[in-house]
Design an enzyme around this catalytic site. Structure first.
Site, PDB file in Angstrom:
ATOM      1  N   LEU A   1    -133.110  56.306  16.182  1.00 30.99           N
ATOM      2  CA  LEU A   1    -132.689  56.561  14.811  1.00 30.99           C
ATOM      3  C   LEU A   1    -131.763  55.726  14.263  1.00 30.99           C
ATOM      4  CD1 LEU A   1    -132.564  60.578  15.003  1.00 30.99           C
ATOM      5  CD2 LEU A   1    -134.656  59.090  14.670  1.00 30.99           C
ATOM      6  N   SER A   2    -131.923  55.493  12.865  1.00 32.07           N
ATOM      7  CA  SER A   2    -130.889  54.641  12.194  1.00 32.07           C
ATOM      8  C   SER A   2    -131.079  54.925  10.919  1.00 32.07           C
ATOM      9  CB  SER A   2    -131.347  53.112  12.407  1.00 32.07           C
ATOM     10  OG  SER A   2    -130.675  52.300  11.403  1.00 32.07           O
TER      11      SER A   2
ATOM     12  N   ALA B   1    -130.536  62.697  12.689  1.00 32.11           N
ATOM     13  CA  ALA B   1    -130.412  63.622  14.023  1.00 32.11           C
ATOM     14  C   ALA B   1    -129.302  63.025  14.948  1.00 32.11           C
ATOM     15  CB  ALA B   1    -131.522  63.911  14.487  1.00 32.11           C
ATOM     16  N   GLY B   2    -129.181  61.575  14.847  1.00 33.40           N
ATOM     17  CA  GLY B   2    -128.363  60.729  15.812  1.00 33.40           C
ATOM     18  C   GLY B   2    -126.832  61.143  15.349  1.00 33.40           C
ATOM     19  N   HIS B   3    -126.358  61.205  14.271  1.00 36.64           N
ATOM     20  CA  HIS B   3    -125.195  61.704  13.716  1.00 36.64           C
ATOM     21  C   HIS B   3    -124.868  63.060  14.208  1.00 36.64           C
ATOM     22  CE1 HIS B   3    -125.860  58.598  10.667  1.00 36.64           C
ATOM     23  NE2 HIS B   3    -124.803  58.220  11.285  1.00 36.64           N
TER      24      HIS B   3
ATOM     25  N   LEU C   1    -126.554  60.792   6.948  1.00 33.84           N
ATOM     26  CA  LEU C   1    -126.602  61.357   8.323  1.00 33.84           C
ATOM     27  C   LEU C   1    -128.226  61.695   9.025  1.00 33.84           C
ATOM     28  CD1 LEU C   1    -123.485  63.645   7.972  1.00 33.84           C
ATOM     29  CD2 LEU C   1    -123.617  61.627   8.616  1.00 33.84           C
TER      30      LEU C   1
ATOM     31  N   GLU D   1    -124.221  55.253  21.166  1.00 39.33           N
ATOM     32  CA  GLU D   1    -124.634  54.087  22.201  1.00 39.33           C
ATOM     33  C   GLU D   1    -125.628  53.079  21.363  1.00 39.33           C
ATOM     34  OE1 GLU D   1    -125.973  55.484  26.018  1.00 39.33           O
ATOM     35  OE2 GLU D   1    -123.949  55.458  26.485  1.00 39.33           O
ATOM     36  N   LYS D   2    -126.102  53.580  20.394  1.00 36.55           N
ATOM     37  CA  LYS D   2    -127.054  52.906  19.452  1.00 36.55           C
ATOM     38  C   LYS D   2    -126.605  51.799  19.104  1.00 36.55           C
ATOM     39  CE  LYS D   2    -130.220  52.153  16.254  1.00 36.55           C
ATOM     40  NZ  LYS D   2    -129.366  51.416  15.102  1.00 36.55           N
ATOM     41  N   ASP D   3    -125.349  51.826  18.751  1.00 35.46           N
ATOM     42  CA  ASP D   3    -124.535  50.480  18.268  1.00 35.46           C
ATOM     43  C   ASP D   3    -123.671  50.317  19.597  1.00 35.46           C
ATOM     44  OD1 ASP D   3    -125.276  50.304  15.622  1.00 35.46           O
ATOM     45  OD2 ASP D   3    -124.454  52.221  15.279  1.00 35.46           O
TER      46      ASP D   3
HETATM   47  O1  PAF Z   1    -121.123  53.234  12.997  1.00 36.49           O
HETATM   48  C1  PAF Z   1    -120.743  53.605  11.846  1.00 36.49           C
HETATM   49  O2  PAF Z   1    -121.232  54.514  11.007  1.00 36.49           O
HETATM   50  C2  PAF Z   1    -119.665  52.628  11.505  1.00 36.49           C
HETATM   51  O3  PAF Z   1    -119.643  51.432  11.925  1.00 36.49           O
HETATM   52  C3  PAF Z   1    -118.304  53.317  11.586  1.00 36.49           C
HETATM   53  C4  PAF Z   1    -118.019  53.395  12.981  1.00 36.49           C
HETATM   54  C5  PAF Z   1    -118.240  54.696  10.912  1.00 36.49           C
HETATM   55  C6  PAF Z   1    -117.389  52.521  11.017  1.00 36.49           C
HETATM   56  O4  PAF Z   1    -117.422  52.387   9.545  1.00 36.49           O
END
Ligand code: PAF
Length: 279
Positions: free
Chosen positions: A184-185, A35-37, A33, A148-150
């Site tokens: 962030l990733s 800061a984005g999470h 995890l 929205e990053k993904d």
């Molecule tokens: O974005 C993520 O971390 C993953 O693709 C997710 C949505 C938890 C599914 O495994």
């Protein structure tokens, strides 16, 4: 914060929340995890009474040669962060609680999952849609929160939720960036110091290209210049740099108010993705 690994105690805990009349926000993650999470958790906290975060490194969304084994696993540190952020329950299932023996079902979303990252990572979005369907059915949240990053992942999940009659809200949360603009990733941790310094060329070039496109410049030429700039900074491969519609993800040749720029590029062994609105 309760940490739950089996479905039976998960259902008991969720039943308690519901009995108390609490709305439930789900923040699905694969751990590691940042800061984005934590922004997702913050938004979930603001919109729901109880927040359930999940950590499951989902093998079906990793392709051959991708980094499943190397994917960072740091559950104790992640749990401490979630606890401090006020998360009520961490769902950290054992693999058999997601994929029981004999598991044989796949959720695939055609069309929207096929270009962009879907082209470079065949099967990836099937893995995502499948595990997210499982998590939605296991938790039955009132709202689920995704970055929205993904952006393509968010679009695939929205389509899947509409198609499969999930009625809870799917909330997209804007990308969190380092002060220099890099999104962030969890994968940023793989970058060397030099690569990290060069990586900012990706959002820089995208931001400039977006501005030129919004000003009415010729899209193909602007994207070609931006690609050259990203490559000159040290990205050895650009999977894509494309202008697409922010809702349908259809390729655009010209500016529209819904337009968004999408990029994926490799620096060293790390593949970075980003997207920004063009407005
Ligand atoms: O974005 C993520 O971390 C993953 O693709 C997710 C949505 C938890 C599914 O495994």
């Amino acid at each position: 914060m309760q940490i739950v690994r089996q479905l039976a105690p998960l259902r008991d805990a969720l039943a308690e929340f519901r009995k108390a009349g609490l709305t439930i926000g789900l923040v699905p993650t694969m751990g590691a995890l940042h800061a984005g999470h934590m922004r997702l958790v913050e938004v979930a906290r603001a919109q729901c009474d109880a927040v359930v975060a999940s950590i499951f490194v989902n093998p079906t969304q990793f392709g051959v040669g991708e980094d499943l084994d190397a994917y960072p696993r740091q559950e104790a540190a992640d749990a401490a962060l979630l606890d401090a952020a006020g998360v009520e329950l961490l769902w950290a299932p054992t693999a058999d609680q997601i994929y029981p023996a004999g598991y044989a079902t796949n959720v695939g979303v055609t069309g929207i999952s096929e270009g962009l990252c879907g082209a470079a990572r065949p099967g990836h979005f099937d893995g995502v849609a499948t595990v997210v369907t499982k998590l939605f059915n296991q938790i039955r949240p009132d709202a689920a929160f995704f970055g929205e990053k993904d952006y393509q992942q968010l679009a695939v999940i929205r389509r899947m939720a509409r198609d499969l009659d999930f009625t809870h809200d799917i909330v997209g949360v804007p990308t969190v960036r380092d002060p220099d603009g890099l999104a962030l990733s969890s994968r940023n941790a793989y970058l060397t110091k030099e690569q990290r310094a060069s990586a900012v060329a990706l959002p820089d070039a995208m931001r400039d290209a977006a501005r030129q496109i919004a000003d009415g410049g010729r899209v193909a030429a602007i994207l070609a210049d931006a690609k050259a700039r990203i490559q000159a900074a040290g990205f050895h491969e650009i999977d894509y740099l494309e202008l697409r519609d922010g809702d349908t993800l259809a390729v655009l040749d010209d500016f529209t108010p819904q337009a968004r720029l999408f990029a994926a590029a490799r620096i060293g062994t790390t593949r970075l993705i980003d997207n920004i609105p063009v407005s």
